[in-house]
Design an enzyme around this catalytic site. Sequence first.
Site, PDB file in Angstrom:
ATOM      1  N   ASP A  54       1.142  22.196   6.142  1.00 24.17           N
ATOM      2  CA  ASP A  54       2.451  20.739   6.145  1.00 24.17           C
ATOM      3  C   ASP A  54       2.852  20.050   7.163  1.00 24.17           C
ATOM      4  OD1 ASP A  54       3.812  18.724   4.799  1.00 24.17           O
ATOM      5  OD2 ASP A  54       5.809  19.989   5.409  1.00 24.17           O
ATOM      6  N   ARG A  67      -1.128  15.897  12.360  1.00 24.83           N
ATOM      7  CA  ARG A  67      -1.998  15.990  13.806  1.00 24.83           C
ATOM      8  C   ARG A  67      -3.459  16.732  13.245  1.00 24.83           C
ATOM      9  NH1 ARG A  67       3.160  19.802  14.776  1.00 24.83           N
ATOM     10  NH2 ARG A  67       3.622  18.358  12.814  1.00 24.83           N
ATOM     11  N   GLU A  87      -0.493  18.519   8.395  1.00 23.38           N
ATOM     12  CA  GLU A  87      -1.947  18.409   8.490  1.00 23.38           C
ATOM     13  C   GLU A  87      -2.177  17.215   8.758  1.00 23.38           C
ATOM     14  OE1 GLU A  87       0.160  15.209   5.883  1.00 23.38           O
ATOM     15  OE2 GLU A  87       0.418  17.470   6.408  1.00 23.38           O
ATOM     16  N   LYS A 145       6.161  21.297   0.267  1.00 18.76           N
ATOM     17  CA  LYS A 145       6.973  20.407   0.416  1.00 18.76           C
ATOM     18  C   LYS A 145       8.011  20.892  -1.058  1.00 18.76           C
ATOM     19  CE  LYS A 145       5.692  16.878   2.940  1.00 18.76           C
ATOM     20  NZ  LYS A 145       5.739  16.832   4.370  1.00 18.76           N
ATOM     21  N   LYS A 182      -3.131   8.045  10.380  1.00 22.42           N
ATOM     22  CA  LYS A 182      -3.301   8.827   9.596  1.00 22.42           C
ATOM     23  C   LYS A 182      -3.468   8.136   8.066  1.00 22.42           C
ATOM     24  CE  LYS A 182       0.062  12.402   7.793  1.00 22.42           C
ATOM     25  NZ  LYS A 182       1.025  12.966   7.678  1.00 22.42           N
ATOM     26  N   ASP A 220       2.415   8.347   3.329  1.00 20.40           N
ATOM     27  CA  ASP A 220       1.912   9.035   3.838  1.00 20.40           C
ATOM     28  C   ASP A 220       0.714   8.828   4.676  1.00 20.40           C
ATOM     29  OD1 ASP A 220       2.985  11.456   5.262  1.00 20.40           O
ATOM     30  OD2 ASP A 220       2.021  12.929   5.003  1.00 20.40           O
ATOM     31  N   ARG A 256       3.798   9.902  -1.306  1.00 20.46           N
ATOM     32  CA  ARG A 256       2.628   8.477  -1.475  1.00 20.46           C
ATOM     33  C   ARG A 256       1.987   7.632  -0.265  1.00 20.46           C
ATOM     34  NH1 ARG A 256       7.377   7.323  -4.005  1.00 20.46           N
ATOM     35  NH2 ARG A 256       7.285   3.981  -3.616  1.00 20.46           N
ATOM     36  N   LEU A 272       0.886  -1.566  -0.115  1.00 16.14           N
ATOM     37  CA  LEU A 272       0.119   0.541   0.336  1.00 16.14           C
ATOM     38  C   LEU A 272       0.700   1.237  -0.460  1.00 16.14           C
ATOM     39  CD1 LEU A 272      -2.464  -1.189   2.331  1.00 16.14           C
ATOM     40  CD2 LEU A 272      -2.971  -0.801   0.158  1.00 16.14           C
ATOM     41  N   MET A 273       1.625   1.347   0.974  1.00 16.31           N
ATOM     42  CA  MET A 273       3.097   2.352   1.286  1.00 16.31           C
ATOM     43  C   MET A 273       3.782   2.839  -0.117  1.00 16.31           C
ATOM     44  SD  MET A 273       4.212   1.853   4.777  1.00 16.31           S
ATOM     45  CE  MET A 273       5.206   2.851   4.789  1.00 16.31           C
ATOM     46  N   SER A 329       1.483  25.559   2.253  1.00 20.66           N
ATOM     47  CA  SER A 329       2.814  25.021   2.780  1.00 20.66           C
ATOM     48  C   SER A 329       3.694  24.356   1.989  1.00 20.66           C
ATOM     49  CB  SER A 329       3.441  24.631   3.959  1.00 20.66           C
ATOM     50  OG  SER A 329       2.532  26.573   4.851  1.00 20.66           O
TER      51      SER A 329
END
Length: 521
Positions: free
Chosen positions: A363, A367, A365, A293, A281, A304, A302, A201-202, A291
């Site tokens: 960025d 949290r 986001e 990257k 997350k 994250d 991808r 998936l990651m 903001s």
Amino acid sequence: MLQPLRCAVRRGVQHSCCRRLSLSAQCYSSARKGLVLGVYEKNKEDEILVLTQAGDRFDSTVSGKLRDQLERSGPSLKKGKSRIFYGLHQEFPSVVVVGLGKESVGFNQAELWNERKENIRTAVSVGCRHLQELEIEQVEVDPCGDAQAAAEGAVLGLFEYNELKKKKKKVVTPALFGSKEEEAWQKGVSFAEGQNLARYLMESPANYITPTRFAQIFEEKLGKLGSNVKVFTRQKSWIVEQQMGAFLSVAKGSEEPPVFLEIHYTGSPDPLESPLVFVGKGVTFDSGGISIKPSSGMDEMRADMGGAATICSAILTAATLKLPINLIGLAPLCENMPSGRANKPGDVVRARNGKTIQVDNTDAEGRLLLADALCYANSFNAQAIVNAATLTGAMVVALGSAATGVFTNSSWLWTHLQEAGGITGDRMWRMPLFEHYSKQVTESALADVNNVGKDGRSGGSCTAAAFLKEFVTVPHWAHLDIAGVMMNKDEVPYMRKGMSGRPTRTLIEFADRLSKDKKPS
């Protein structure tokens, strides 16, 4: 041309003349079965070659030829090194012997892991990959004294994401050599397959694994496991109903609709027993928003959604293994993109618990998603809540890829997480959750909390954890910052380069441990 072949058969090892003419692999590639056996480092005092029990049994079937060839073929095999022999046995024309290191090792207090298990995982992965390169499709594996660790090494070592390539490596099916430890072997296979799902998936491109597709994958996989697993794919209207304003503020910058994935696994004999709640997350692509990257390395974002991938894969594995515990998984899924609708630095949004949040960095986001998900998790009377997130670059700086950073308000929880990591080799390291960091995020000009600390980059992973703490009401909570362990270069030798899926196996082991323990009052 017959001479090189006779050399290879007579001596057992791949002779230099065979290598030059590429005959060794050609002559034996028609035999589609290989064997991986372990050998320990020689004792310096008596220099006796020590094979594993399975190695000894095999050697007896070939009249001592394996031991003889090992002695003749060069110096003692070091830890993680391999040597291949041909023609020793009719059923296994290709035999790879792998170095397991010292036989006497166990838990290494300095390294905080079981060195024996790590040595087995590494050695077995090397042997399996060696046979895969020879295009051998069936491989039997020596349990090496720990069938679960051997299975994990084999299955993790063979995984490679090549879903979208025309040319793919041969699929190798590892199996246990002998049948006495079949249960432990199958457990290891399940643990490793869970981590490989997270890796898949990651690693997948963000245009393939969207929030909707991520949820569909788990709906399909969990739906096959029976009535004790329920999956809810919550759409935007439900998220609005739940007043998850922080989550929605991130999602609104993208064309992809947000999804809130909720998984319930009821494995305890008492269905009303308080559940362990995992929260992950699920940002399926993180551009940073307004903001934004730097473009270099942005493709890695991808992954994250690694927190969601690991916790959902862990629950799937727990359900497959029928662990006697009740689990709930919560994964807020969306993209973080810049657009005319996206969060702007300085905006104020409202979380599910009514707290307002000043968004000074779009960025930061993850949290925001987790704030609402944690508020929701509080409603389940959980015995513990554990969230996982690729949350901060500061964690990469602090710990690198050596361990997952853990912030927790519970020593009981920390003990279980640390011990689970020592068994799986996916180590945990406790980080501070001081009031000092809480002040950094609660002294905000416009809102109740700020999504970045007032001292800027200082203690970035600690202030992120302090922010999350503002949305937790349970006495047993842990935040796992997995940003540093998101990728594997060469740090974990039993996995290829790419997204790591860490710490899926630790979460499974942790759930297994909690199923046998009672939460303190």
